[in-house]
Design a protein around this motif. Structure first.
Motif: not given
Length: 112
Positions: A81, A83-84, A56, A45, A86, A54
């Protein structure tokens, strides 16, 4: 144009080219695969942010485990961790890592 960030004699932590950021492999500290995975992802990150990206915007992730028996433990941290909606293209395999204490290494390619 190629941009190299945090370049040393052996490697750069980030290389950016053509809208894509390539991160060097990240390892983490801790005694367990879960601890090392969480630390790796925190480092990812930080580098993604430094690259102007990012989680995403991840395109591909390669994960090396010292022992595939740790696959479920690593995935539990990963699944919480990522992202939904992505999830990147991903591969995971077993490899002998640079030091015996290392259990996981994560390599990320992302758009920026």
């Amino acid at each position: 144009m190629i941009e190299r960030i945090d370049t040393g004699p052996r490697m750069s932590k980030i290389v950016k080219h053509g809208g894509v950021a390539y991160l060097c492999g990240q390892v983490g500290s801790g005694a367990t695969v879960a601890e090392q995975t969480r630390d790796c992802l925190s480092r990812v990150e930080t580098l993604l942010e430094k690259a102007g990206s990012s989680p995403e915007r991840m395109l591909q992730v390669i994960i090396w485990l010292a022992d595939m028996a740790d696959f479920a433990e690593m995935n539990e941290v990963w699944d919480a961790w990522v992202p939904d909606g992505h999830a990147p293209a991903r591969a995971c395999g077993e490899a002998k890592l640079a030091r015996p204490a290392l259990k996981v290494e994560i390599i990320v390619t992302a758009a920026y």
